[in-house]
Enzyme design. Structure first.
Site, short mmCIF file in Angstrom:
data_model
loop_
_atom_site.label_atom_id
_atom_site.label_comp_id
_atom_site.label_asym_id
_atom_site.label_seq_id
_atom_site.Cartn_x
_atom_site.Cartn_y
_atom_site.Cartn_z
N LYS A 1 -3.30 -3.10 8.09
CA LYS A 1 -3.39 -4.56 8.16
C LYS A 1 -2.48 -5.16 7.09
O LYS A 1 -2.01 -4.47 6.20
CB LYS A 1 -4.84 -5.00 7.92
N ASP B 1 0.88 -1.17 0.00
CA ASP B 1 0.00 0.00 0.00
C ASP B 1 0.92 1.22 0.00
O ASP B 1 1.65 1.44 0.97
CB ASP B 1 -0.86 -0.04 1.26
N TYR C 1 0.79 -0.19 14.96
CA TYR C 1 -0.10 -0.40 13.83
C TYR C 1 0.22 0.52 12.66
O TYR C 1 0.33 1.73 12.83
CB TYR C 1 -1.56 -0.16 14.25
C1 F6R Z 1 -7.54 -0.67 8.02
C2 F6R Z 1 -7.38 0.67 7.47
C3 F6R Z 1 -8.38 1.71 7.80
C4 F6R Z 1 -7.79 2.78 8.70
C5 F6R Z 1 -8.83 3.86 9.05
C6 F6R Z 1 -8.23 5.03 9.82
O1 F6R Z 1 -6.51 -1.50 7.59
O2 F6R Z 1 -6.44 0.96 6.77
O3 F6R Z 1 -9.53 1.16 8.38
O4 F6R Z 1 -7.30 2.19 9.87
O5 F6R Z 1 -9.39 4.40 7.86
O6 F6R Z 1 -7.11 5.46 9.13
P1 F6R Z 1 -6.12 6.60 9.64
O7 F6R Z 1 -5.62 6.19 10.99
O8 F6R Z 1 -5.06 6.63 8.60
O9 F6R Z 1 -6.95 7.85 9.70
MG MG Z 2 -3.93 0.50 3.65
MG MG Z 3 -4.46 -2.40 2.12
#
Ligand code: F6R
Ligand code: MG
Ligand code: MG
Length: 377
Positions: free
Chosen positions: A235, A11, A232
């Protein structure tokens, strides 16, 4: 001819949150692989696609698995793509490139990889799966059902070439000092395999091998981003390669378990359980940062040259499955944070719960045992 199939995915930024990479970023990666991989003779062929917010570089070559030059080329392609993502202001540009410098191969640097070196059959058929918003153990159940269960793989009963069963190599992905693996044979050790594979977050199928020919049948990425970064960062969004037909399960037997839409870890903030939805190529992410999406491109490869992909989940049958899975996704979401809708404490991402628990812990009191008043006086 001996060839290597390598898929390396990352990603490196997406549009409007974590939905999909931009066309320009994809084109940058494609151009880079064309110029620095194909034209330079490093690889024979390639296929570049997206699943949710991830870009996967599938290549064929003759350099074996974990080849430094092939991995470096993919790493550099993702760096080039990240540059475009930054220029466009994409969200999470370069998100999965966790280390500053490349060393040896992409393992431990952020991108996920699944590879296999094979003696190419004259009619070599294989499937390339990519899943977004979930973890590598999400493939445990479908692989178990395709390779050991005659309810999904009729070939285990009908085809003498499958009768000896398969060897599973399973990794303990919580162990971070090295690759901690176990080899188990089906059908004799079926219950042991099941006992490990029920725990998707810890025990992950790394590869599967035919016990008839000794050939590799499947290879899964086992990266846990959390273990690399210590926190984190998204994923793990696993990729996998599965050979099919003849000495391996048929394509339809490998696809069959995906009709279940089994619940797996991921979706919103990597902290929930949601059903896996088999989707068409290049499907985006939507409802509750999900549902967990899996795509499957089927190929034949000859002397390392890939055919165009057949989109395995682009069929009216899977529309019906997707409707059912959407219903399952809505059902579990109706109970929000409660019980099985969210992951257990250890698997929750972002650290917010740990902070809250530490704060609240200090406010708990253990009641003093009170003397009963007036009794026996
Ligand atoms: C799960 C994922 C999303 C983010 C969520 C918050 O793998 O990528 O669910 O965790 O959109 O994202 P941030 O912390 O970047 O605002
Ligand atoms: Mg992602
Ligand atoms: Mg992804």
């Amino acid at each position: 001819m001996k060839i290597t199939l390598s898929v390396i995915k990352a990603d490196i930024g997406s549009i409007g949150g974590h939905i999909k990479p931009s066309a320009r970023v994809l084109q940058t990666v494609r151009d880079f692989v064309e110029t620095n991989g194909k034209k330079k003779g490093l690889i024979i062929d390639s296929f570049i696609s997206s699943t949710g917010d991830d870009i996967a570089i599938l290549t064929t070559h003759t350099r074996g698995t974990l080849n430094e030059d092939v991995h470096r080329m993919a790493w550099d392609a993702f760096q080039a793509g990240t540059q475009t993502a930054k220029e466009q202001g994409l969200y999470g540009a370069g998100q999965d490139l966790l280390k500053d410098a490349f060393s040896g191969n992409v393992k431990g640097l952020g991108p996920s990889t699944a590879e296999m070196e094979i003696e190419e059959r004259p009619n070599e058929s294989f499937l390339f799966f990519a899943a977004d918003k979930t973890e590598p153990g999400a493939y445990n159940l479908p692989l178990f059902l395709s390779f050991v269960d005659p309810m999904h793989c009729a070939g285990l009963m009908l085809a003498p070439s499958l009768a000896k069963g398969f060897k599973f190599v399973i990794m303990d992905v919580n162990y971070t000092k090295g690759d901690r693996v176990i080899e188990l044979n089906s059908p004799e050790e079926l219950y042991d395999i099941a006992a490990l594979l029920r725990d998707n977050s810890r025990f992950v199928v790394e590869s599967i091998w035919s016990r008839t020919t000794g050939d590799i049948a499947a290879s899964v990425s086992t990266t846990r981003l959390h273990n690399i970064a210590g926190k984190y960062v998204g994923k793990d969004d696993p990729v996998m390669l599965v050979r099919c037909q003849s000495n391996f399960p048929a394509t339809g037997e490998i696809l069959s378990p995906f009709s279940i839409g089994h619940y797996c870890a991921g979706t919103m903030r990597g902290s929930h359980n949601g059903p896996m939805m088999p989707c068409k190529q290049n499907t985006t992410i939507s409802y509750f940062d999900g549902p967990v999406v899996v795509t499957c491109a089927a190929f034949c490869v000859h002397n390392g040259k890939l055919t165009e992909p057949a989109d395995a989940f682009d069929h009216p049958y899977w529309d019906w499955v997707r409707n059912n899975v959407a219903q399952k996704a809505t059902e579990i979401r109706r109970q929000g944070f409660s019980g099985p809708a969210m992951l257990p404490y250890d698997e929750l991402e972002y650290g917010g719960i740990v902070e809250k628990m530490n704060k609240l812990d200090k406010r708990f009191n253990v009641r003093k045992v009170l003397e009963p008043v007036g009794v026996g006086k």
